[in-house]
Motif scaffolding. Structure first.
Motif, PDB file in Angstrom:
ATOM      1  N   GLN A   1     -74.737  56.661 124.437  1.00  0.00           N
ATOM      2  CA  GLN A   1     -73.742  57.641 124.871  1.00  0.00           C
ATOM      3  C   GLN A   1     -74.085  59.033 124.372  1.00  0.00           C
ATOM      4  O   GLN A   1     -73.891  60.028 125.092  1.00  0.00           O
ATOM      5  CB  GLN A   1     -72.350  57.225 124.382  1.00  0.00           C
ATOM      6  CG  GLN A   1     -71.774  56.032 125.129  1.00  0.00           C
ATOM      7  CD  GLN A   1     -70.361  55.713 124.695  1.00  0.00           C
ATOM      8  OE1 GLN A   1     -70.090  54.643 124.177  1.00  0.00           O
ATOM      9  NE2 GLN A   1     -69.444  56.644 124.911  1.00  0.00           N
ATOM     10  N   ASN A   2     -74.598  59.127 123.159  1.00  0.00           N
ATOM     11  CA  ASN A   2     -74.953  60.438 122.610  1.00  0.00           C
ATOM     12  C   ASN A   2     -76.022  61.112 123.454  1.00  0.00           C
ATOM     13  O   ASN A   2     -75.998  62.339 123.658  1.00  0.00           O
ATOM     14  CB  ASN A   2     -75.438  60.294 121.167  1.00  0.00           C
ATOM     15  CG  ASN A   2     -74.322  59.981 120.201  1.00  0.00           C
ATOM     16  OD1 ASN A   2     -73.149  60.225 120.495  1.00  0.00           O
ATOM     17  ND2 ASN A   2     -74.669  59.430 119.048  1.00  0.00           N
TER      18      ASN A   2
ATOM     19  N   MET B   1     -68.481  59.089 132.604  1.00  0.00           N
ATOM     20  CA  MET B   1     -68.900  60.458 132.318  1.00  0.00           C
ATOM     21  C   MET B   1     -69.601  61.076 133.524  1.00  0.00           C
ATOM     22  O   MET B   1     -69.347  62.240 133.873  1.00  0.00           O
ATOM     23  CB  MET B   1     -69.834  60.469 131.104  1.00  0.00           C
ATOM     24  CG  MET B   1     -69.163  60.112 129.788  1.00  0.00           C
ATOM     25  SD  MET B   1     -70.354  59.716 128.466  1.00  0.00           S
ATOM     26  CE  MET B   1     -71.239  61.259 128.332  1.00  0.00           C
TER      27      MET B   1
ATOM     28  N   GLU C   1     -74.334  62.474 126.496  1.00  0.00           N
ATOM     29  CA  GLU C   1     -73.557  63.655 126.117  1.00  0.00           C
ATOM     30  C   GLU C   1     -74.473  64.860 125.960  1.00  0.00           C
ATOM     31  O   GLU C   1     -74.093  65.998 126.298  1.00  0.00           O
ATOM     32  CB  GLU C   1     -72.793  63.378 124.822  1.00  0.00           C
ATOM     33  CG  GLU C   1     -71.633  62.400 125.015  1.00  0.00           C
ATOM     34  CD  GLU C   1     -71.022  61.955 123.695  1.00  0.00           C
ATOM     35  OE1 GLU C   1     -71.525  62.385 122.634  1.00  0.00           O
ATOM     36  OE2 GLU C   1     -70.060  61.164 123.730  1.00  0.00           O
TER      37      GLU C   1
ATOM     38  N   GLY D   1     -75.130  66.166 129.324  1.00  0.00           N
ATOM     39  CA  GLY D   1     -73.950  66.908 129.773  1.00  0.00           C
ATOM     40  C   GLY D   1     -73.830  68.267 129.111  1.00  0.00           C
ATOM     41  O   GLY D   1     -73.383  69.234 129.743  1.00  0.00           O
ATOM     42  N   ALA D   2     -74.258  68.359 127.866  1.00  0.00           N
ATOM     43  CA  ALA D   2     -74.123  69.609 127.120  1.00  0.00           C
ATOM     44  C   ALA D   2     -74.990  70.721 127.680  1.00  0.00           C
ATOM     45  O   ALA D   2     -74.677  71.907 127.497  1.00  0.00           O
ATOM     46  CB  ALA D   2     -74.468  69.369 125.646  1.00  0.00           C
TER      47      ALA D   2
ATOM     48  N   GLU E   1     -68.739  53.557 129.932  1.00  0.00           N
ATOM     49  CA  GLU E   1     -68.329  54.911 129.542  1.00  0.00           C
ATOM     50  C   GLU E   1     -69.273  55.958 130.122  1.00  0.00           C
ATOM     51  O   GLU E   1     -68.832  57.041 130.551  1.00  0.00           O
ATOM     52  CB  GLU E   1     -68.278  55.026 128.014  1.00  0.00           C
ATOM     53  CG  GLU E   1     -67.185  54.206 127.371  1.00  0.00           C
ATOM     54  CD  GLU E   1     -65.808  54.524 127.942  1.00  0.00           C
ATOM     55  OE1 GLU E   1     -65.471  55.726 128.042  1.00  0.00           O
ATOM     56  OE2 GLU E   1     -65.078  53.579 128.296  1.00  0.00           O
ATOM     57  N   ILE E   2     -70.561  55.653 130.171  1.00  0.00           N
ATOM     58  CA  ILE E   2     -71.527  56.586 130.746  1.00  0.00           C
ATOM     59  C   ILE E   2     -71.273  56.776 132.228  1.00  0.00           C
ATOM     60  O   ILE E   2     -71.325  57.904 132.746  1.00  0.00           O
ATOM     61  CB  ILE E   2     -72.967  56.083 130.486  1.00  0.00           C
ATOM     62  CG1 ILE E   2     -73.312  56.232 129.003  1.00  0.00           C
ATOM     63  CG2 ILE E   2     -73.971  56.831 131.354  1.00  0.00           C
ATOM     64  CD1 ILE E   2     -74.588  55.528 128.589  1.00  0.00           C
TER      65      ILE E   2
END
Length: 293
Positions: free
Chosen positions: A60-61, A98, A64, A67-68, A94-95
């Motif tokens: 997930q990180n 997202m 993220e 996404g950042a 969860e991904i």
């Protein structure tokens, strides 16, 4: 250009998971963002391997981080395959959320690898997670025969029974079910069967089954990758199935003729893009079939 986030295993030697799916998708003109669930020295059917699964939070990180920098909305599809732990399955869900939050048109293709093949190992809890959770999340499910049986909880012996099972799975949410390897008691023993089903269509196709002394690994991962790519490139369900079957046949045929165990994916790259041999699909409607003209 289409972009696929491919969340699968990775082997350093050979072809399985992302190591079987990423190159074919790129060869077909689809960009791939590989996210590895495990890194193994080789696939598990050698009977010995080294390596480990990645932490679910780390998966997930990474997303993220994408996404950042503001590019996650460019993701057109998520493809998931071999999971190293049930926690990774929850991370995949969860991904997908997202990705769809920033691109609602993105599709989720799930290859529900359950480890039923001799020598293929998955962690406890993964099969239950795939059966109970993924059909409601996925836009397309791509099981093999045994995985389809587990998804519906019953034995399947014919094409018609498989179509019924696929429609049952479609009722839980997906738009497409691709059965990557279908066993049919009415088919010849030397044929390899595939089935693609949507709410309005069902297509059945066959290619030769090559008599390997030891069947190569990664064929399902290759199949999923090609099907995802052809779907994103705009193929109809029928055309995506036919191209996938032909491309995979070319790789498997080259592997057999070369006397190899690992798939001859790179050597077959031109055939993946433009297969020489084609295998017409048959439309299945209830208990009747109509050959494509």
């Amino acid at each position: 250009m289409n972009n696929v986030l491919s969340i699968q295993s990775h082997v350093v030697f050979g072809h399985a998971g992302n190591s079987a799916a990423v190159f074919p998708m790129r060869r077909l003109g689809v960009n791939v963002w590989p996210l590895n669930t495990v890194q193994f020295s080789n696939h598990t059917q050698y009977g010995r391997w080294t390596g480990s699964a990645f932490d679910a939070d780390e998966l997930q990180n990474v997303i993220e981080g994408i996404g950042a920098i503001g590019v996650l909305a460019r993701c057109n599809a998520v493809l998931s395959g071999y999971l190293g732990a049930p926690e990774q399955g929850r991370a995949v869900v969860e991904i997908v959320k997202m990705v769809k939050a920033v691109n609602p048109r993105a599709l989720f293709f799930c290859d529900p690898v359950m480890g039923q093949t001799s020598g293929c190992t998955v962690a406890p809890g993964i099969e239950d997670f795939l059966v109970t959770t993924m059909p409601e999340i996925a836009d397309a499910l791509m099981p093999n025969h045994v995985e389809l049986e587990k998804l519906v909880g019953r034995t399947i012996e014919t094409v018609e029974e498989a179509v019924d099972a696929c429609r049952e799975v479609l009722g839980r949410g997906p738009r497409i079910v691709l059965v990557k390897h279908l066993l049919d008691r009415n088919s010849r023993a030397d044929t390899f069967n595939m089935l693609a089903v949507s709410p309005t269509e069902s297509w059945f196709a066959q290619r030769p089954l090559y008599p390997f002394a030891r069947q190569p690994v990664g064929v399902g991962d290759l199949t999923s990758g090609v099907f995802v790519a052809r779907t994103l490139l705009g193929d109809s369900l029928r055309d995506a199935l036919e191209h996938t079957l032909a491309a995979v046949n070319a790789v498997v045929k080259a592997t057999y003729e070369a006397g190899r165990y690992e798939l001859e994916i790179v050597a077959s790259q031109d055939e993946i893009a433009k297969p020489t041999d084609r295998f017409p699909a048959i439309r299945v409607t209830g208990t009747e079939t109509t050959r494509r003209r």
